[in-house]
Design an enzyme around this catalytic site. Structure first.
Site, PDB file in Angstrom:
ATOM      1  N   LYS A 163      28.533  46.851  38.240  1.00  0.00           N
ATOM      2  CA  LYS A 163      29.724  46.521  38.992  1.00  0.00           C
ATOM      3  C   LYS A 163      29.884  45.005  39.019  1.00  0.00           C
ATOM      4  O   LYS A 163      28.965  44.278  39.409  1.00  0.00           O
ATOM      5  CB  LYS A 163      29.617  47.067  40.419  1.00  0.00           C
ATOM      6  CG  LYS A 163      29.620  48.587  40.513  1.00  0.00           C
ATOM      7  CD  LYS A 163      30.970  49.173  40.174  1.00  0.00           C
ATOM      8  CE  LYS A 163      31.014  50.669  40.433  1.00  0.00           C
ATOM      9  NZ  LYS A 163      32.350  51.237  40.152  1.00  0.00           N
ATOM     10  N   ASP A 191      31.872  47.459  34.731  1.00  0.00           N
ATOM     11  CA  ASP A 191      32.988  48.008  35.496  1.00  0.00           C
ATOM     12  C   ASP A 191      33.534  46.931  36.423  1.00  0.00           C
ATOM     13  O   ASP A 191      32.857  46.504  37.363  1.00  0.00           O
ATOM     14  CB  ASP A 191      32.521  49.222  36.302  1.00  0.00           C
ATOM     15  CG  ASP A 191      33.674  49.921  37.009  1.00  0.00           C
ATOM     16  OD1 ASP A 191      34.831  49.501  36.834  1.00  0.00           O
ATOM     17  OD2 ASP A 191      33.403  50.891  37.744  1.00  0.00           O
ATOM     18  N   GLU A 218      35.355  48.438  31.808  1.00  0.00           N
ATOM     19  CA  GLU A 218      36.161  49.422  32.535  1.00  0.00           C
ATOM     20  C   GLU A 218      37.103  48.741  33.524  1.00  0.00           C
ATOM     21  O   GLU A 218      36.689  47.898  34.317  1.00  0.00           O
ATOM     22  CB  GLU A 218      35.215  50.375  33.276  1.00  0.00           C
ATOM     23  CG  GLU A 218      35.902  51.490  34.037  1.00  0.00           C
ATOM     24  CD  GLU A 218      34.898  52.456  34.650  1.00  0.00           C
ATOM     25  OE1 GLU A 218      35.291  53.209  35.557  1.00  0.00           O
ATOM     26  OE2 GLU A 218      33.715  52.456  34.228  1.00  0.00           O
ATOM     27  N   ASP A 243      40.324  53.425  34.504  1.00  0.00           N
ATOM     28  CA  ASP A 243      39.834  54.199  35.645  1.00  0.00           C
ATOM     29  C   ASP A 243      40.896  54.273  36.733  1.00  0.00           C
ATOM     30  O   ASP A 243      41.650  55.246  36.821  1.00  0.00           O
ATOM     31  CB  ASP A 243      38.540  53.584  36.187  1.00  0.00           C
ATOM     32  CG  ASP A 243      37.983  54.327  37.406  1.00  0.00           C
ATOM     33  OD1 ASP A 243      38.548  55.369  37.791  1.00  0.00           O
ATOM     34  OD2 ASP A 243      36.981  53.867  37.977  1.00  0.00           O
ATOM     35  N   LYS A 267      38.361  61.318  37.444  1.00  0.00           N
ATOM     36  CA  LYS A 267      37.658  61.606  38.694  1.00  0.00           C
ATOM     37  C   LYS A 267      38.425  62.669  39.469  1.00  0.00           C
ATOM     38  O   LYS A 267      39.643  62.575  39.615  1.00  0.00           O
ATOM     39  CB  LYS A 267      37.509  60.344  39.542  1.00  0.00           C
ATOM     40  CG  LYS A 267      36.666  59.266  38.883  1.00  0.00           C
ATOM     41  CD  LYS A 267      36.579  58.016  39.738  1.00  0.00           C
ATOM     42  CE  LYS A 267      35.723  56.944  39.070  1.00  0.00           C
ATOM     43  NZ  LYS A 267      35.677  55.688  39.864  1.00  0.00           N
TER      44      LYS A 267
END
Length: 376
Positions: A163, A191, A218, A243, A267
């Site tokens: 992250k 990400d 991402e 995403d 998701k």
């Protein structure tokens, strides 16, 4: 088989360590658990983990929508009628995908138990035997992230996801530190959670990251900036994953028409559950876009649901459903055999829910269809 009663539980899952992304720090994880009972006595479980920054939902709004609108709408309905159920939920209210996902997952759990089959068997059949589990590093100091990455690789993980998204220079330092710690052969996924903002910053960051062999990047730009994603895709050599910008079939249609990314992170909390997730998978496959099934840091309930989508889908190449590994206490018993995950052949979701733990973690609860509100 009709839905007789729906119980709604507001819970907070304790995290072993805080989880930090570009837009928020989580010290625990709020979740809404749904328990659905049919007239023939079967019980199915679902879960909603809302994220204000992604879908505009909160735990409180999700409970309100479930309690006052969607749960009453499903009382008396046959959970097998998934197309009709989703159509009626969509007609009743626009959006709120996490709330819809909780009910969708519970319906799938019921159907699987009624058919005495795991969910994956009747939504496509088992294609994958197992998936490697990726360790996710929340944002921290470069040295701390590097140390954690090395520890997890030593424990058996085969890839790490970082992250980032604070600012370009410190993010580059984080990636550099992790790469030096784990060596040249461990896949590193980055990400950004929209944190670099626009295409210009992203292109600058990716040029600085070129020496560190990134697997993919991402959602570096804002969720609604499809044009920015396309510009980034055209200017970098690393695969690009969407995403936050990909929630429903309209977003997927736009993504596939523009070819704005190489990969799609699907998701259940963004799209409304298992049923719409499979639709997104099929749309991506028709356009040659590889998929990942990700999560909002969910318990064994929603994580299991995501795994059923992944295991039954050829175009799904990776999974990131590690919420249960982050929790100090979970309501379910989803089993990880690190560094891989392999589903069992039990009916429905394939997990047992510990009602004692559920009650322990419950802050408030409601019953729709029978009895009245019970507050804790």
């Amino acid at each position: 088989m009709n839905i007789k009663k729906i119980e709604i539980f507001s819970v907070r899952f304790p995290l072993k360590v805080p989880f930090i992304v570009s837009y928020h720090r989580y010290d625990d994880m709020p979740s809404v658990i749904v328990k659905m009972t049919t007239t023939c006595g079967l019980v199915g479980y679902g879960e909603a983990v809302a994220d204000e920054h992604v879908t505009g939902e909160s735990a409180e709004s999700t409970i309100s929508v479930l309690r006052h609108l969607l749960a009453p709408l499903l009382i008396g309905k046959n959970p097998l009628h998934l197309e009709r159920i989703h159509d009626e939920m969509d007609r009743a209210i626009r959006g709120v995908p996490a709330a819809k996902a909780a009910l969708d997952i519970a319906c799938h759990d019921l159907i699987g138990k009624k058919l005495n089959q795991p969910i994956y068997e009747w939504i496509g059949g088992r294609y994958h035997e197992s998936f490697p589990v990726t360790h996710v590093l929340s944002i921290g100091e470069p040295s701390h992230m590097a140390q954690e990455a090395l520890e997890q690789i030593i424990q058996g993980y085969t890839a790490v996801k970082m992250k980032v998204g604070v600012d370009v220079q410190t993010d580059v330092a984080r990636v550099k530190a992790v790469r030096e710690a784990v060596g040249p052969d461990v896949p590193i996924r980055v990400d950004v959670n929209q944190g670099w903002g626009n295409a210009a910053n992203t292109v600058q960051a990716m040029r600085l990251l070129e020496p560190y062999g990134i697997d993919w990047v991402e959602q570096p730009v804002r969720a609604d900036d499809f044009e920015g994603m396309l510009e980034v895709k055209q200017k970098i050599a690393v695969p690009l994953m969407m995403d936050e910008g990909l929630k429903d079939i309209h977003d997927m249609r736009r993504l596939t028409m523009m070819q704005a990314a190489h990969k799609a992170n699907i998701k259940l909390m963004k799209c409304g559950g298992i049923y719409p997730a499979k639709k997104l998978v099929h749309m991506a496959e028709m356009s040659g876009i590889e998929c990942q099934i990700g999560s909002m840091v969910e318990s064994s309930i929603a994580s299991s649901a995501g795994f059923h989508v992944a295991f039954s889908s050829h175009i799904v190449k990776t999974v990131e459903l590690t919420g249960p590994l982050r929790f100090g206490k979970d309501v379910g018993n989803l089993s990880y055999d690190l560094p891989i995950i392999s589903l069992n052949d039990q009916p429905g979701l394939g997990i047992d829910v510990d009602e004692d733990v559920l009650r322990e973690l419950t802050i408030d609860s409601y019953v729709i269809g029978e009895e009245s509100h019970v507050a804790r």
